[in-house]
Scaffold this active site. Sequence first.
Site, PDB file in Angstrom:
ATOM      1  N   LYS A  31       0.848  -1.198   0.000  1.00 54.48           N
ATOM      2  CA  LYS A  31       0.000   0.000   0.000  1.00 54.48           C
ATOM      3  C   LYS A  31       0.884   1.248   0.000  1.00 54.48           C
ATOM      4  O   LYS A  31       1.776   1.379   0.820  1.00 54.48           O
ATOM      5  CB  LYS A  31      -0.907   0.012   1.236  1.00 54.48           C
ATOM      6  CG  LYS A  31      -1.846   1.228   1.254  1.00 54.48           C
ATOM      7  CD  LYS A  31      -2.885   1.110   2.373  1.00 54.48           C
ATOM      8  CE  LYS A  31      -2.432   1.705   3.674  1.00 54.48           C
ATOM      9  NZ  LYS A  31      -2.391   3.180   3.700  1.00 54.48           N
ATOM     10  N   ASP A  59      -3.539   4.394  -1.958  1.00 49.25           N
ATOM     11  CA  ASP A  59      -4.544   4.862  -0.993  1.00 49.25           C
ATOM     12  C   ASP A  59      -4.503   6.390  -0.903  1.00 49.25           C
ATOM     13  O   ASP A  59      -3.867   6.944  -0.009  1.00 49.25           O
ATOM     14  CB  ASP A  59      -4.227   4.209   0.366  1.00 49.25           C
ATOM     15  CG  ASP A  59      -5.229   4.564   1.445  1.00 49.25           C
ATOM     16  OD1 ASP A  59      -6.349   4.977   1.112  1.00 49.25           O
ATOM     17  OD2 ASP A  59      -4.871   4.407   2.639  1.00 49.25           O
ATOM     18  N   LEU A  60      -5.204   7.061  -1.830  1.00 54.64           N
ATOM     19  CA  LEU A  60      -5.168   8.537  -1.849  1.00 54.64           C
ATOM     20  C   LEU A  60      -6.486   9.163  -1.399  1.00 54.64           C
ATOM     21  O   LEU A  60      -6.598  10.389  -1.356  1.00 54.64           O
ATOM     22  CB  LEU A  60      -4.787   9.038  -3.258  1.00 54.64           C
ATOM     23  CG  LEU A  60      -3.412   8.581  -3.747  1.00 54.64           C
ATOM     24  CD1 LEU A  60      -3.122   9.140  -5.139  1.00 54.64           C
ATOM     25  CD2 LEU A  60      -2.305   8.984  -2.780  1.00 54.64           C
ATOM     26  N   LYS A  61      -7.486   8.355  -1.116  1.00 56.69           N
ATOM     27  CA  LYS A  61      -8.750   8.823  -0.515  1.00 56.69           C
ATOM     28  C   LYS A  61      -9.330  10.060  -1.202  1.00 56.69           C
ATOM     29  O   LYS A  61      -9.473  11.134  -0.597  1.00 56.69           O
ATOM     30  CB  LYS A  61      -8.547   9.094   0.986  1.00 56.69           C
ATOM     31  CG  LYS A  61      -8.132   7.865   1.787  1.00 56.69           C
ATOM     32  CD  LYS A  61      -8.110   8.149   3.277  1.00 56.69           C
ATOM     33  CE  LYS A  61      -7.833   6.924   4.119  1.00 56.69           C
ATOM     34  NZ  LYS A  61      -6.471   6.393   4.044  1.00 56.69           N
ATOM     35  N   HIS A  63     -11.713  12.869  -2.617  1.00 54.71           N
ATOM     36  CA  HIS A  63     -12.953  13.474  -2.103  1.00 54.71           C
ATOM     37  C   HIS A  63     -13.033  14.899  -2.641  1.00 54.71           C
ATOM     38  O   HIS A  63     -12.345  15.797  -2.160  1.00 54.71           O
ATOM     39  CB  HIS A  63     -12.916  13.487  -0.567  1.00 54.71           C
ATOM     40  CG  HIS A  63     -14.223  13.859   0.066  1.00 54.71           C
ATOM     41  ND1 HIS A  63     -14.424  13.807   1.425  1.00 54.71           N
ATOM     42  CD2 HIS A  63     -15.392  14.286  -0.463  1.00 54.71           C
ATOM     43  CE1 HIS A  63     -15.660  14.188   1.713  1.00 54.71           C
ATOM     44  NE2 HIS A  63     -16.262  14.481   0.577  1.00 54.71           N
ATOM     45  N   ASP A  64     -13.873  15.113  -3.671  1.00 58.69           N
ATOM     46  CA  ASP A  64     -14.027  16.455  -4.271  1.00 58.69           C
ATOM     47  C   ASP A  64     -15.311  16.416  -5.087  1.00 58.69           C
ATOM     48  O   ASP A  64     -16.069  15.447  -4.999  1.00 58.69           O
ATOM     49  CB  ASP A  64     -12.794  16.778  -5.140  1.00 58.69           C
ATOM     50  CG  ASP A  64     -12.534  18.285  -5.255  1.00 58.69           C
ATOM     51  OD1 ASP A  64     -13.520  19.053  -5.409  1.00 58.69           O
ATOM     52  OD2 ASP A  64     -11.365  18.692  -5.198  1.00 58.69           O
ATOM     53  N   PRO A  66     -17.713  15.695  -8.240  1.00 56.09           N
ATOM     54  CA  PRO A  66     -17.607  14.537  -9.141  1.00 56.09           C
ATOM     55  C   PRO A  66     -16.715  14.772 -10.361  1.00 56.09           C
ATOM     56  O   PRO A  66     -15.900  13.898 -10.703  1.00 56.09           O
ATOM     57  CB  PRO A  66     -19.070  14.297  -9.558  1.00 56.09           C
ATOM     58  CG  PRO A  66     -19.871  14.775  -8.379  1.00 56.09           C
ATOM     59  CD  PRO A  66     -19.116  15.974  -7.857  1.00 56.09           C
ATOM     60  N   ASN A  67     -16.806  15.939 -10.995  1.00 59.59           N
ATOM     61  CA  ASN A  67     -16.014  16.192 -12.202  1.00 59.59           C
ATOM     62  C   ASN A  67     -14.513  16.131 -11.905  1.00 59.59           C
ATOM     63  O   ASN A  67     -13.735  15.524 -12.653  1.00 59.59           O
ATOM     64  CB  ASN A  67     -16.404  17.565 -12.776  1.00 59.59           C
ATOM     65  CG  ASN A  67     -15.652  17.891 -14.046  1.00 59.59           C
ATOM     66  OD1 ASN A  67     -15.741  17.167 -15.036  1.00 59.59           O
ATOM     67  ND2 ASN A  67     -14.883  18.965 -14.006  1.00 59.59           N
ATOM     68  N   THR A  68     -14.109  16.753 -10.814  1.00 60.12           N
ATOM     69  CA  THR A  68     -12.685  16.768 -10.440  1.00 60.12           C
ATOM     70  C   THR A  68     -12.220  15.361 -10.090  1.00 60.12           C
ATOM     71  O   THR A  68     -11.125  14.931 -10.478  1.00 60.12           O
ATOM     72  CB  THR A  68     -12.489  17.716  -9.233  1.00 60.12           C
ATOM     73  OG1 THR A  68     -12.965  19.005  -9.612  1.00 60.12           O
ATOM     74  CG2 THR A  68     -11.041  17.811  -8.817  1.00 60.12           C
ATOM     75  N   THR A 123     -11.409   5.567  11.197  1.00 58.53           N
ATOM     76  CA  THR A 123     -11.373   5.016  12.559  1.00 58.53           C
ATOM     77  C   THR A 123     -11.002   6.100  13.571  1.00 58.53           C
ATOM     78  O   THR A 123     -11.151   5.913  14.772  1.00 58.53           O
ATOM     79  CB  THR A 123     -10.399   3.819  12.653  1.00 58.53           C
ATOM     80  OG1 THR A 123      -9.214   4.168  11.949  1.00 58.53           O
ATOM     81  CG2 THR A 123     -10.995   2.581  12.038  1.00 58.53           C
ATOM     82  N   GLN A 194      -2.659   2.746  17.126  1.00 59.46           N
ATOM     83  CA  GLN A 194      -3.922   2.082  16.794  1.00 59.46           C
ATOM     84  C   GLN A 194      -4.687   1.822  18.088  1.00 59.46           C
ATOM     85  O   GLN A 194      -4.086   1.511  19.122  1.00 59.46           O
ATOM     86  CB  GLN A 194      -3.665   0.746  16.068  1.00 59.46           C
ATOM     87  CG  GLN A 194      -3.033   0.904  14.700  1.00 59.46           C
ATOM     88  CD  GLN A 194      -4.022   1.332  13.624  1.00 59.46           C
ATOM     89  OE1 GLN A 194      -5.158   1.681  13.915  1.00 59.46           O
ATOM     90  NE2 GLN A 194      -3.578   1.327  12.382  1.00 59.46           N
ATOM     91  N   GLY A 214       1.295  -2.451   8.644  1.00 60.55           N
ATOM     92  CA  GLY A 214       2.506  -1.682   8.373  1.00 60.55           C
ATOM     93  C   GLY A 214       3.618  -1.954   9.349  1.00 60.55           C
ATOM     94  O   GLY A 214       4.466  -2.837   9.148  1.00 60.55           O
ATOM     95  N   ARG A 215       3.609  -1.208  10.459  1.00 62.57           N
ATOM     96  CA  ARG A 215       4.755  -1.218  11.377  1.00 62.57           C
ATOM     97  C   ARG A 215       5.173  -2.575  11.916  1.00 62.57           C
ATOM     98  O   ARG A 215       6.389  -2.799  12.069  1.00 62.57           O
ATOM     99  CB  ARG A 215       4.515  -0.203  12.501  1.00 62.57           C
ATOM    100  CG  ARG A 215       4.639   1.228  11.967  1.00 62.57           C
ATOM    101  CD  ARG A 215       4.010   2.241  12.886  1.00 62.57           C
ATOM    102  NE  ARG A 215       2.546   2.140  12.844  1.00 62.57           N
ATOM    103  CZ  ARG A 215       1.735   2.908  13.570  1.00 62.57           C
ATOM    104  NH1 ARG A 215       2.247   3.818  14.382  1.00 62.57           N
ATOM    105  NH2 ARG A 215       0.430   2.771  13.459  1.00 62.57           N
TER     106      ARG A 215
HETATM  107  O1  C5P Z   1       1.520   0.546  10.834  1.00 67.25           O
HETATM  108  P1  C5P Z   1       0.066   0.167  10.803  1.00 67.25           P
HETATM  109  O2  C5P Z   1      -0.141  -1.336  10.702  1.00 67.25           O
HETATM  110  O3  C5P Z   1      -0.724   0.795  11.939  1.00 67.25           O
HETATM  111  O4  C5P Z   1      -0.442   0.795   9.442  1.00 67.25           O
HETATM  112  C1  C5P Z   1      -1.790   0.733   9.054  1.00 67.25           C
HETATM  113  C2  C5P Z   1      -1.972   1.421   7.727  1.00 67.25           C
HETATM  114  O5  C5P Z   1      -3.366   1.456   7.458  1.00 67.25           O
HETATM  115  C3  C5P Z   1      -1.500   2.867   7.708  1.00 67.25           C
HETATM  116  O6  C5P Z   1      -1.047   3.132   6.388  1.00 67.25           O
HETATM  117  C4  C5P Z   1      -2.754   3.651   8.017  1.00 67.25           C
HETATM  118  O7  C5P Z   1      -2.739   4.935   7.458  1.00 67.25           O
HETATM  119  C5  C5P Z   1      -3.824   2.793   7.352  1.00 67.25           C
HETATM  120  N1  C5P Z   1      -5.162   2.959   7.901  1.00 67.25           N
HETATM  121  C6  C5P Z   1      -5.492   2.733   9.237  1.00 67.25           C
HETATM  122  N2  C5P Z   1      -6.759   2.901   9.683  1.00 67.25           N
HETATM  123  C7  C5P Z   1      -7.725   3.294   8.845  1.00 67.25           C
HETATM  124  C8  C5P Z   1      -7.426   3.535   7.506  1.00 67.25           C
HETATM  125  C9  C5P Z   1      -6.122   3.354   7.065  1.00 67.25           C
HETATM  126  O8  C5P Z   1      -4.624   2.360  10.012  1.00 67.25           O
HETATM  127  N3  C5P Z   1      -8.951   3.410   9.282  1.00 67.25           N
END
Ligand code: C5P
Length: 239
Positions: A31, A59-61, A63-64, A66-68, A123, A194, A214-215
């Site tokens: 990702k 994952d660029l999310k 939100h604007d 519709p045309n843009t 979240t 988290q 991720g981490r």
């Molecule tokens: O390092 P970690 O496992 O916490 O990374 C989780 C990834 O998921 C990060 O890139 C974080 O931005 C993304 N994410 C999240 N919770 C969300 C949406 C995306 O942790 N609700």
Amino acid sequence: MTPIIALDFKDQATTLDFLKAFPQTERLFVKIGMELFYAEGPAVIKAIQAAHPVDIFLDLKLHDIPNTVEKAAWQLGRLGVALTTVHAAGGKDMMLAAKRGLLAGAKAAHHPAPKMLAITHLTSTDQAMLENQLSIDMPISQAVQRLAAIAQASDADGVVASALETPLIRSVTKPDFLVVTPGIRPRGTAVGDQKRVVTPGRAKRLGSSAIVIGRPITQADDPVAAYQSIKKAWETAHD
Ligand code: C5P
């Protein structure tokens, strides 16, 4: 889908250095988020694709209006990525426009079309914020469920959500609707920022289509071993 590794690195060099440890025979799902994409631009996608066999979740999310969003999605559709995200809060017309843009961009570049995931409520949004800042007067679980149903009716292929919300979402969506879940922590690893975390095996048992992690991998002493153990837990559904 194999576990999706969140490559939350600040630049391309660090990202490629991380990927080098993985054998070329191991196809990865990774990702890319806003930080890396805004730092390096679309070139980072090509560089990662050239460096390792990968599927990419961009994952660029969006939100604007519709045309843009349609025009931005067209550009993303050209990149050869597998998954992208939009905010369901942008509404039905915006999501339909995003899907049109992705399909047209992919077609122009002769790539398979990326799947579109919708973000329901982040979240980081809690009940108080929902009511006091967004003026949505319903339990957050119900608000998430509602946006998931709207996303499905707006051509989204799935949503990003906490694994804990998966059963609720599955109760109002079709079986092939994707529920991709971050907030994953193997037992005994640092939770970090988290709040409500779930093990890879439990995410599978709750019905996640794929996990994003991720981490626990990127910061591990041995990222390849950490990934293999998470992948095994995910595949077997045994924590
Ligand atoms: O390092 P970690 O496992 O916490 O990374 C989780 C990834 O998921 C990060 O890139 C974080 O931005 C993304 N994410 C999240 N919770 C969300 C949406 C995306 O942790 N609700």
